[in-house]
Design a protein around this motif. Structure first.
Motif, short mmCIF file in Angstrom:
data_model
loop_
_atom_site.label_atom_id
_atom_site.label_comp_id
_atom_site.label_asym_id
_atom_site.label_seq_id
_atom_site.Cartn_x
_atom_site.Cartn_y
_atom_site.Cartn_z
N VAL A 184 0.84 -1.19 0.00
CA VAL A 184 0.00 0.00 0.00
C VAL A 184 0.88 1.25 0.00
CG1 VAL A 184 -1.85 1.26 1.17
CG2 VAL A 184 -1.77 -1.25 1.30
N ALA A 185 0.67 2.12 -0.99
CA ALA A 185 1.36 3.41 -1.05
C ALA A 185 0.29 4.49 -1.00
CB ALA A 185 2.20 3.53 -2.33
N PRO A 186 -0.14 4.89 0.20
CA PRO A 186 -1.25 5.84 0.32
C PRO A 186 -0.87 7.24 -0.13
CG PRO A 186 -0.34 5.32 2.48
CD PRO A 186 0.38 4.46 1.50
N LEU A 187 -1.90 8.03 -0.41
CA LEU A 187 -1.67 9.43 -0.73
C LEU A 187 -1.10 10.14 0.50
CD1 LEU A 187 -5.02 10.17 -2.61
CD2 LEU A 187 -2.74 10.09 -3.63
N PRO A 188 -0.22 11.12 0.30
CA PRO A 188 0.43 11.78 1.45
C PRO A 188 -0.53 12.45 2.41
CG PRO A 188 0.90 12.94 -0.61
CD PRO A 188 0.29 11.63 -0.98
N ASN A 189 -1.70 12.88 1.92
CA ASN A 189 -2.64 13.53 2.85
C ASN A 189 -3.26 12.55 3.84
OD1 ASN A 189 -4.45 12.16 1.24
ND2 ASN A 189 -5.45 13.98 0.42
N LYS A 190 -2.99 11.25 3.64
CA LYS A 190 -3.49 10.24 4.57
C LYS A 190 -2.58 10.08 5.79
CE LYS A 190 -6.93 8.74 1.96
NZ LYS A 190 -8.35 8.93 2.37
N TYR A 191 -1.34 10.55 5.68
CA TYR A 191 -0.41 10.24 6.77
C TYR A 191 0.56 11.35 7.18
CZ TYR A 191 2.73 9.23 2.81
OH TYR A 191 3.46 9.31 1.65
N ARG A 192 0.89 12.28 6.31
CA ARG A 192 1.95 13.23 6.66
C ARG A 192 1.58 14.08 7.87
NH1 ARG A 192 4.58 15.32 0.91
NH2 ARG A 192 5.52 13.30 0.37
N ARG A 193 0.44 14.72 7.83
CA ARG A 193 0.04 15.56 8.96
C ARG A 193 -0.23 14.70 10.19
NH1 ARG A 193 -4.96 19.97 9.13
NH2 ARG A 193 -4.70 20.57 11.32
N LEU A 194 -0.87 13.55 10.00
CA LEU A 194 -1.19 12.66 11.11
C LEU A 194 0.08 12.19 11.82
CD1 LEU A 194 -3.23 10.88 12.67
CD2 LEU A 194 -2.95 9.16 10.86
N LEU A 195 1.06 11.76 11.05
CA LEU A 195 2.32 11.31 11.65
C LEU A 195 3.05 12.46 12.33
CD1 LEU A 195 4.13 8.75 9.30
CD2 LEU A 195 3.50 8.46 11.70
N ARG A 196 3.08 13.61 11.67
CA ARG A 196 3.78 14.77 12.24
C ARG A 196 3.19 15.16 13.58
NH1 ARG A 196 2.96 17.90 8.34
NH2 ARG A 196 1.25 19.17 9.16
N GLU A 197 1.87 15.23 13.66
CA GLU A 197 1.22 15.62 14.92
C GLU A 197 1.39 14.55 15.99
OE1 GLU A 197 -2.78 16.47 13.78
OE2 GLU A 197 -2.29 18.47 12.98
N THR A 198 1.31 13.29 15.59
CA THR A 198 1.50 12.20 16.55
C THR A 198 2.91 12.19 17.11
OG1 THR A 198 -0.14 10.85 15.38
CG2 THR A 198 1.32 9.71 16.91
N MET A 199 3.89 12.37 16.23
CA MET A 199 5.28 12.38 16.67
C MET A 199 5.57 13.58 17.55
SD MET A 199 7.15 10.98 13.21
CE MET A 199 8.78 10.80 13.96
#
Length: 291
Positions: free
Chosen positions: A34-49
């Protein structure tokens, strides 16, 4: 699960790898990748980290993240790409260090996905062209302040990689030189995606089109069709031969003018980079993609 992180570095592939992965999403999905679109994870990962800087992740954070990123997709491998993963250009020389954020980012990521096999994919670049590129991307107007007084001759990618290894010794790290990317493009798509080696991929020559003349590209494709290379090494030799004859000089050679920089300094920085690359190639636990 396998989680492949394409972490940049800044100002290397300019999102081209992500676009090529998305172009091959159907083939990847068929193999559980699975290679998801960046809007699925970039902000989510950044805020979680960011939240994990002050408090360790909760036990269910990993599952919540993957559920949000994958949505309804089931896969054995997920590929996440972000050229600003280690930091944005403005922070590259924070505290006069070179990627001082690497330890914190990698450490948190290891905590977030403790059960998974994590891989990092990192393109490095000659500081003689890397510094001007990230300086331009930072929008700052004072080079000395941008680098916080750091001497450009002291930058070593090996130091960054060693710091990453110090907090995540079990993470696989694959490294290559950005200068070699046109020759490695198809292999990079396969390596990062983890696709079966025999899978047909689209866009294997996308980057080559940007650095070769139109006439050269037509001749190259005709030659490849008439004489299909049986190995990646043979393909690279063919690409190199055609680039020698048909390179688009304006696209290949970066020309930057920085106040206080002269050719002698550029040459010294380049010599340090070549020694740095040689060191990285010999580092334990590093897979270096060479031409």
């Amino acid at each position: 699960m396998d989680i492949a992180f394409h972490i940049g570095a800044n100002c290397t592939d300019e999102e081209r790898l992500l676009k090529s992965l998305l172009k091959n999403s159907k083939a990847l999905t068929g193999q559980g990748i699975v290679a998801p679109l960046p809007n699925k994870y970039r902000r989510l990962l950044r805020e979680t980290m960011h939240a994990c800087v002050s408090a360790p992740p909760k036990s269910d954070t990993r599952d919540i993240l993957l559920d949000a990123i994958l949505e309804e997709n089931d896969g054995r491998r997920v590929v996440l790409s972000n050229p600003d993963f280690l930091c944005v250009p403005n922070r590259i020389f924070e505290n006069a260090e070179f990627y001082s954020t690497a330890i914190e980012k990698v450490s948190i990521l290891r905590q977030l996905f403790p059960e998974d096999r994590i891989q990092f994919f990192l393109a490095i670049r000659n500081p003689a062209t890397f510094i001007p590129a990230v300086y331009a991307a930072s929008k700052q107007t004072d080079l000395v302040k941008f680098m916080n007084g750091r001497d450009p001759e002291t930058l070593r990618w090996a130091d960054v990689i060693e710091r990453m290894q110090s907090v995540a010794a079990d993470v696989d790290i694959t490294v290559w030189c950005n200068e070699d990317t046109p020759l490695l493009w198809a292999q990079l798509i396969r390596e990062i995606s983890g696709v079966d080696p025999m899978t047909r991929i689209s866009g294997g020559f996308d980057l080559l089109q940007e650095v070769m003349t139109l006439d050269g590209m037509k001749r190259f494709l005709a030659y490849i069709r008439a004489h299909p290379p049986q190995t990646e090494a043979r393909k690279r030799r063919i690409i190199s031969t055609f680039l020698d004859k048909f390179a688009n000089e304006e696209a290949i050679y970066d020309e930057f003018e920085l106040e206080g920089w002269d050719q002698d300094l550029v040459d010294r920085i380049t010599q340090h980079y070549e020694a740095d690359v040689a060191k990285i190639k010999s580092m334990p636990g590093i897979r270096f993609l060479d031409i």
